[in-house]
Design a protein around this motif. Structure first.
Motif: not given
Length: 113
Positions: A69-95
């Motif tokens: 869910y966390i990873a998909v929510a960041l994809g939603w943030l990027w694709a739908v809301e037009g906000q680029t996730p931060r590197v720390t967002d992706w690192v957190g999602a990877a964890l």
């Protein structure tokens, strides 16, 4: 259930939950029509039904689903809301995905109990 099928099901489940929560957010925060609550309710019902399709115990499914869910929510943030996730967002999602993978792969191991 094989890993690819489980991952696909988790992604579909996450999208159903996000849509079901995003539509009321649009209504409450952006002034969208209250009619958006109808598809929101249907999406949340779909979300609940999709969670039942996993063969594992509910608590284990919910725990593993959380990482996806966390990873998909960041994809939603990027694709739908037009906000680029931060590197720390992706690192957190990877964890979180690593933790979810441990939970899912652990279901294939024999338990001593």
């Amino acid at each position: 259930m094989d890993i690819a099928k489980a991952l696909g099901l988790f992604i579909a489940t996450a999208l159903a939950e996000i849509v079901g929560c995003y539509l009321p957010w649009l209504w409450l925060r952006q002034g969208a029509s209250a009619w958006w609550l109808v598809p929101a309710a249907a999406s949340l019902a779909l979300f609940a039904w999709l969670l039942t399709l996993h063969p594992s115990a509910a608590g284990r499914v919910y725990a593993a689903y959380g990482g996806v869910y966390i990873a998909v929510a960041l994809g939603w943030l990027w694709a739908v809301e037009g906000q680029t996730p931060r590197v720390t967002d992706w690192v957190g999602a990877a964890l979180c995905l690593a933790g979810a993978a441990v939970i899912v792969l652990g279901t294939h191991l024999k338990s001593p109990h």
